[in-house]
Write an enzyme that holds these catalytic residues in place. Structure first.
Site, PDB file in Angstrom:
ATOM      1  N   GLU A   1      -4.792   5.162   4.915  1.00 40.11           N
ATOM      2  CA  GLU A   1      -5.764   4.722   5.884  1.00 40.11           C
ATOM      3  C   GLU A   1      -6.963   5.512   5.865  1.00 40.11           C
ATOM      4  O   GLU A   1      -7.466   5.974   6.740  1.00 40.11           O
ATOM      5  CB  GLU A   1      -4.979   4.674   7.092  1.00 40.11           C
ATOM      6  CG  GLU A   1      -3.834   4.388   7.566  1.00 40.11           C
ATOM      7  CD  GLU A   1      -3.588   2.742   7.866  1.00 40.11           C
ATOM      8  OE1 GLU A   1      -4.782   2.095   7.666  1.00 40.11           O
ATOM      9  OE2 GLU A   1      -2.492   2.288   8.184  1.00 40.11           O
TER      10      GLU A   1
ATOM     11  N   ARG B   1      -0.310  -9.736  10.640  1.00 46.96           N
ATOM     12  CA  ARG B   1       1.010  -9.219  10.826  1.00 46.96           C
ATOM     13  C   ARG B   1       2.149 -10.212  10.777  1.00 46.96           C
ATOM     14  O   ARG B   1       3.425  -9.962  10.593  1.00 46.96           O
ATOM     15  CB  ARG B   1       0.977  -8.594  12.391  1.00 46.96           C
ATOM     16  CG  ARG B   1       0.280  -7.616  12.836  1.00 46.96           C
ATOM     17  CD  ARG B   1       0.222  -6.696  11.735  1.00 46.96           C
ATOM     18  NE  ARG B   1      -0.953  -6.758  10.815  1.00 46.96           N
ATOM     19  CZ  ARG B   1      -1.071  -6.054  10.015  1.00 46.96           C
ATOM     20  NH1 ARG B   1      -0.049  -5.001   9.654  1.00 46.96           N
ATOM     21  NH2 ARG B   1      -1.903  -6.193   8.834  1.00 46.96           N
TER      22      ARG B   1
ATOM     23  N   LYS C   1       0.718  -1.238   0.134  1.00 46.32           N
ATOM     24  CA  LYS C   1       0.019  -0.089  -0.028  1.00 46.32           C
ATOM     25  C   LYS C   1       0.985   1.364  -0.051  1.00 46.32           C
ATOM     26  O   LYS C   1       0.784   2.202  -0.910  1.00 46.32           O
ATOM     27  CB  LYS C   1      -0.787  -0.133   1.178  1.00 46.32           C
ATOM     28  CG  LYS C   1      -1.531   1.025   1.689  1.00 46.32           C
ATOM     29  CD  LYS C   1      -2.148   1.169   3.246  1.00 46.32           C
ATOM     30  CE  LYS C   1      -0.637   1.274   4.209  1.00 46.32           C
ATOM     31  NZ  LYS C   1      -1.181   1.986   5.072  1.00 46.32           N
ATOM     32  N   THR C   2       1.818   1.496   0.899  1.00 49.71           N
ATOM     33  CA  THR C   2       2.642   2.545   1.115  1.00 49.71           C
ATOM     34  C   THR C   2       3.462   2.737  -0.257  1.00 49.71           C
ATOM     35  O   THR C   2       3.652   3.772  -0.735  1.00 49.71           O
ATOM     36  CB  THR C   2       3.410   2.592   2.348  1.00 49.71           C
ATOM     37  OG1 THR C   2       2.783   2.045   3.385  1.00 49.71           O
ATOM     38  CG2 THR C   2       4.269   3.867   2.568  1.00 49.71           C
TER      39      THR C   2
ATOM     40  N   GLN D   1      -9.483  -3.512   7.654  1.00 49.24           N
ATOM     41  CA  GLN D   1      -8.544  -3.111   8.774  1.00 49.24           C
ATOM     42  C   GLN D   1      -9.324  -1.934   9.612  1.00 49.24           C
ATOM     43  O   GLN D   1      -8.416  -1.314  10.277  1.00 49.24           O
ATOM     44  CB  GLN D   1      -7.161  -2.796   8.175  1.00 49.24           C
ATOM     45  CG  GLN D   1      -6.521  -4.212   7.560  1.00 49.24           C
ATOM     46  CD  GLN D   1      -5.250  -3.959   7.243  1.00 49.24           C
ATOM     47  OE1 GLN D   1      -4.156  -3.658   8.264  1.00 49.24           O
ATOM     48  NE2 GLN D   1      -4.816  -4.194   6.089  1.00 49.24           N
TER      49      GLN D   1
END
Length: 719
Positions: free
Chosen positions: A221, A603, A35-36, A251
Site C-alpha cells: 500500500e 470490491r 498484489k499480495t 486507490q
DNA sequence: AAGGCAAATGTTTTT
DNA sequence: CATTTGCCTT
C-alpha cells in the site's frame, strides 16, 4: 527447493514483478490484480533464488490485519521458518526499534504509547493550562494540526509562526504538548514514526546496523505512505538495499490523513535503477464491473494510468435503484439480499458499503426487520472502549504508578470523591516539582494539605493501587485483570448502570479477562503485562467477532479497501453524500472521493447494486440530492435501472433522473437543488409544476417551510 | 463532587 | 435525529 513452484499460476506481469532483478521495483497493482500474491512470491523468490536470508528481509504494511495475512501467506508458500524476518506495520516496527534503542531515541525504557483518545485528553490539559478558550480553539483541531505537522516530519522547533495568530496559537500548544509528552515519557502514534526516523537520522551507527542487515525491503500500500514513512524507507534503504514498493495510485483514499500519493512519483526519482511493472489483469470482477470502475476513475487527472481488464465474462449488469427515501433504499437492499440468500448464496459473501457511518442505522433497522443477520465493521474497537481503557489504566498503574495518563484517567473512576479541586492541587504540585501525580498525591497526604474527606479518598486510591501491584509477580495476567476490574469497582459501577449499555460494558470487561487469558507473549522470558499493554496499544483489536454466524457485512467504503465480495451494494450514491459535500470545494478532495468510488466498485466480484434516495433525512431535516456524478459517469449500457416490482433496461437514461434533467435543462434548476430567494432565504427544490411561463416550482425553505412560486418571477438563484 | 438538563454538533480511519 | 459536551443546580 523447487523454484518453479514459486512461478506457477502467475501471469506474465506478475512473474516479471516477482523475478525482477533490478535493485528497486515498483509494482503498480490495480484492484484485484494479485498484489499480495506478488509480494509474497517475491519474498519467496528473494529467499530461494537470490539466496537472501529471511533475516535480511523487511516487509512493512499499514494494518495489523495486512501484516498477519502476509505472515500467513509466506508461511503457507514457503513452509519454512520466518524467524529473523521482520514483517509488521510501520508503527509496530517503529515501536520495536524504539524499544531496542530507547537510550539513543532519548526515551525512558518503558515509554507508553498514547492512542488518539489519550492524546486528545493530553492536548486538552495542555490547552487548559494555557487558559485557551475551548470554543475558539477546539482541542480536536489542535490535535489534528499537531498530528498533521508530525506526519510531515515537522517539530515545533522547525516551525515559524510568521505573525499568523492561528499558527502562533497552534505552535504554542504544540510546544506545550511536546514538553508534556517528554516529561511523561509517552509518545503518540505519529511520534512513534517520527522518533524512529530521528533515531536513525541522529545515530548513524544504529542506522548502519539496520542498513547492513536488511538487504531487501518490501512495502505494501505504498500510496498510503506519509512523508515520514517515506523518509524512513529511504534512509533504511540507503544505497545498497533493494526496495519493492507495491501500490495503486487509484486507490489512494487517505490523503486527508497525511498520505502522499506523490511518493509513488518520487520513487522513480529517488530510487535509481528502478523497474516498474503494472498489474492490470483483474481476477476479481466481471468485465461490466471493471468497465464501470474504469469509466469512473478515468475522469481523474494526474493518474499514472492503468486500465483494468479481465478475461472472464461480462457478467450481470450493474443494478441501479432510485429510492424514495433512505428507508425505501434500505428495504430494497434487504429484499434483494433475501432473494440472493434464497438463491442459495451465503450472506457472508455480500456487503453493504456506504460513505459515512451514519448511514448504517437505517440499513440496520431494515435488516433487523427482515430478519437478516448482519455484522457491522467500524465504529469503536474493542480496546478503545471506555470501560476497557479504564480497566487497562488500572493495569498500567499497577505496573507503573507514575503513569500520569493512566492516573488522570481513573483516579476518580468509579467516582470516589476525588474531584476537580483536589486534582488541581495534586497537578500543581506535580508540575512545580516535576514529579509524577502519584508522588504529588503521596506528598500532599503526608503534609496533610487536604480536607479530611478528600484526603481519605486519595489515600484509599493510592492504597488500592499499591495492594494490587503488590501481587504483580505472583498472579497470571488474567487474574490480575480480574482483580483490577473487581477491586477498582469498575465492574460494579457498570452493573449499576441502567439500560443495555451497562450490561454490554460488563460483558466487555469479562471479555477483557478472556483476552488476557488467551494472550501469548512474544518473549516468554520477559514480564507479560508490559507486553500485553504494548500489543493492545498497537492493535486496538478487531471489531466485534461473532464470526460463526453467516452474516451480511456492513462497512464504510474506506474500510472495504482490500476486501472483495461476490455481491456488493453501495448505498447513498447521491451528490453531497458521495461525493461528500465537505469534499466539493477542493478539487484534490473530489478526486479522492472519485478514487473512493473506484475502490467501492472494484470490491464487487459478480454483482454490483448501486442505490440512491431522492429524499433523505440528515440530522433530522430532510434533504434532496440528485444522483451521484459517479453513477452518471458509468456507461449506461452496463447499468440496469430497477423500478419497483419490475425491471426495465434503459440504455438511454435513468427513469428518475430523466425527468429531472429534462426539467433541469428547461428551467436551469433540478430537483433537490439548493436555491436562494431574496425574501424566503435558502431552500431546496421539491418539485416542478407545469411548463413555459406558467411553470411553478415547490421549494422547501429552511426558515419558512415549503412555498410554491412562479418560476419566471421568483428570481431564484442557485446556491 | 455528582447528577441532571439544555445546547451544540455532526466525513472518511489506522496506528 | 441522536449523541456527546458543558453548564448549572443540589
Amino acid at each position: 527447493m523447487d523454484v518453479t513452484s514459486i512461478l506457477t499460476n502467475l501471469n506474465a506481469a506478475q512473474e516479471e514483478a516477482v523475478t525482477s532483478d533490478k535493485q528497486h521495483l515498483l509494482v503498480l497493482a490495480g484492484a484485484g490484480s494479485g498484489k499480495t500474491r506478488v509480494l509474497v512470491h517475491r519474498i519467496a523468490w528473494k529467499i530461494q533464488v537470490d539466496n537472501i536470508s529471511p533475516f535480511a528481509i523487511l516487509a512493512v504494511t499499514f494494518t495489523n490485519k495486512a501484516s498477519r495475512e502476509m505472515r500467513e501467506r509466506i508461511d503457507e508458500l514457503l513452509g519454512i521458518s520466518l524467524r529473523g524476518m521482520w514483517v509488521g506495520t510501520f508503527h509496530g516496527l517503529a515501536h520495536r526499534l524504539l524499544k531496542a534503542h530507547w537510550r539513543d531515541a532519548k526515551l525512558p525504557e518503558n515509554f507508553q504509547i498514547l492512542d488518539s483518545d489519550d492524546q486528545l485528553r493530553l492536548v486538552k490539559r495542555v490547552m487548559r493550562s494555557m487558559d485557551l478558550d475551548e470554543q475558539r480553539w477546539p482541542p480536536k483541531q489542535a490535535q489534528w494540526w499537531i498530528n498533521g505537522q508530525k506526519d510531515e516530519g515537522l517539530r515545533a522547533a522547525h516551525l515559524q509562526e510568521g505573525g499568523d495568530p492561528f499558527l502562533a496559537t497552534m505552535l504554542r500548544v504544540y510546544r506545550g504538548y511536546e514538553e508534556t509528552c517528554e516529561r511523561l515519557g509517552v509518545i503518540d502514534f505519529a511520534e512513534l514514526l517520527l522518533r524512529a526516523l530521528e533515531l536513525w537520522k541522529y545515530n548513524p551507527q544504529v542506522l548502519a546496523h539496520y542498513q547492513q542487515r536488511f538487504q531487501h525491503i518490501l512495502v505494501d500500500e505504498f500510496q498510503d505512505t506519509n512523508a515520514v514513512q517515506y523518509a524512513w524507507l529511504r534512509l533504511l534503504a540507503g544505497t545498497v538495499s533493494g526496495v519493492t514498493a507495491v501500490g495503486d495510485d487509484d486507490q489512494s483514499i487517505y490523503g486527508w490523513r497525511g498520505a502522499k500519493v506523490e511518493n509513488i512519483l518520487s520513487y522513480e526519482r529517488d530510487f535509481s535503477n528502478t523497474h516498474t511493472v503494472k498489474l492490470e489483469q483483474n481476477y476479481r470482477s466481471t468485465s461490466n464491473i471493471l468497465l464501470a470502475a474504469n469509466a469512473v476513475i478515468a475522469k481523474n487527472a494526474d493518474r499514472l494510468g492503468k486500465n483494468l481488464w479481465t478475461d472472464s465474462g461480462e457478467g450481470e449488469a450493474i443494478a441501479l435503484y432510485c429510492a424514495f427515501n433512505e428507508h425505501d433504499e434500505s428495504r430494497y437492499i434487504a429484499d434483494r439480499l433475501q432473494s440472493w440468500v434464497n438463491d442459495g448464496n451465503r450472506r457472508e459473501d455480500s456487503a453493504i458499503l456506504y460513505r459515512s457511518n451514519a448511514q448504517s442505522r437505517v440499513l440496520e433497522a431494515a435488516l433487523l426487520q427482515a430478519d437478516i443477520p448482519y455484522r457491522i465493521y467500524g465504529g469503536q474497537r474493542f480496546y478503545e472502549r471506555l470501560e476497557i481503557k479504564n480497566a487497562l489504566s488500572y493495569l498500567r498503574l499497577m505496573l507503573n504508578c507514575h503513569d500520569d495518563v493512566a492516573f488522570e484517567r481513573v483516579v476518580n473512576v468509579p467516582p470516589r470523591g476525588i474531584g476537580e479541586r483536589t486534582l488541581e492541587v495534586i497537578r500543581n504540585l506535580a508540575r512545580d516539582h516535576t514529579i509524577s501525580l502519584w508522588e504529588a498525591a503521596s506528598a500532599i497526604l503526608k503534609e496533610k494539605q487536604l480536607a479530611a474527606r478528600a484526603s481519605n479518598a486519595v489515600a484509599s486510591f493510592l492504597q488500592l493501587i499499591n495492594e494490587m501491584s503488590g501481587q504483580l509477580d505472583e498472579l497470571p495476567l488474567a487474574e490480575q485483570a480480574e482483580n483490577a476490574i473487581q477491586h477498582s469497582g469498575l465492574i460494579e459501577m457498570h452493573r449499576r448502570e441502567k439500560g443495555e449499555r451497562g450490561q454490554a460494558r460488563v460483558e466487555n470487561l469479562e471479555e477483557l479477562i478472556g483476552a488476557c487469558r488467551n494472550f501469548e507473549p512474544e518473549d516468554k522470558d520477559l514480564p507479560v503485562l508490559p507486553q500485553f499493554l504494548d500489543q493492545v496499544a498497537l492493535d486496538a483489536g478487531d471489531r466485534q467477532a461473532d464470526q460463526d454466524q453467516d452474516a451480511v457485512q456492513l462497512m464504510t467504503l474506506h474500510s472495504a479497501k482490500g476486501l472483495e465480495f461476490p455481491l456488493v451494494f453501495i448505498a447513498g450514491m447521491e451528490e453531497n453524500l458521495f461525493p461528500h459535500k465537505m469534499s466539493l470545494d477542493e478539487p484534490g478532495r473530489l478526486e479522492e472521493e472519485r478514487r473512493l468510488a473506484y475502490v467501492g466498485i472494484t470490491r464487487a466480484m459478480q454483482k454490483l447494486v448501486l442505490t440512491f434516495a431522492e429524499s433523505r433525512s440528515i440530522y433530522g431535516s430532510e434533504s434532496f440530492n440528485s444522483v451521484s456524478r459517479f453513477v452518471r459517469d458509468i456507461p449506461k449500457d452496463v447499468i440496469e435501472e430497477v423500478r419497483l416490482q419490475n425491471t426495465i433496461s434503459r440504455p438511454t437514461s435513468y427513469a428518475a433522473s430523466a425527468i429531472r434533467s429534462d426539467e433541469g435543462e428547461a428551467t436551469g434548476f433540478h430537483l433537490g437543488q439548493q436555491v436562494s430567494h431574496k425574501v424566503y432565504g435558502e431552500g431546496a427544490i421539491l418539485n416542478f409544476e407545469g411548463n413555459g411561463p406558467r411553470a411553478r416550482v415547490h421549494v422547501s425553505f429552511e426558515q419558512v417551510g415549503t412555498k410554491i412560486l412562479i418560476l419566471a418571477s421568483a428570481n431564484l438563484v442557485a446556491v
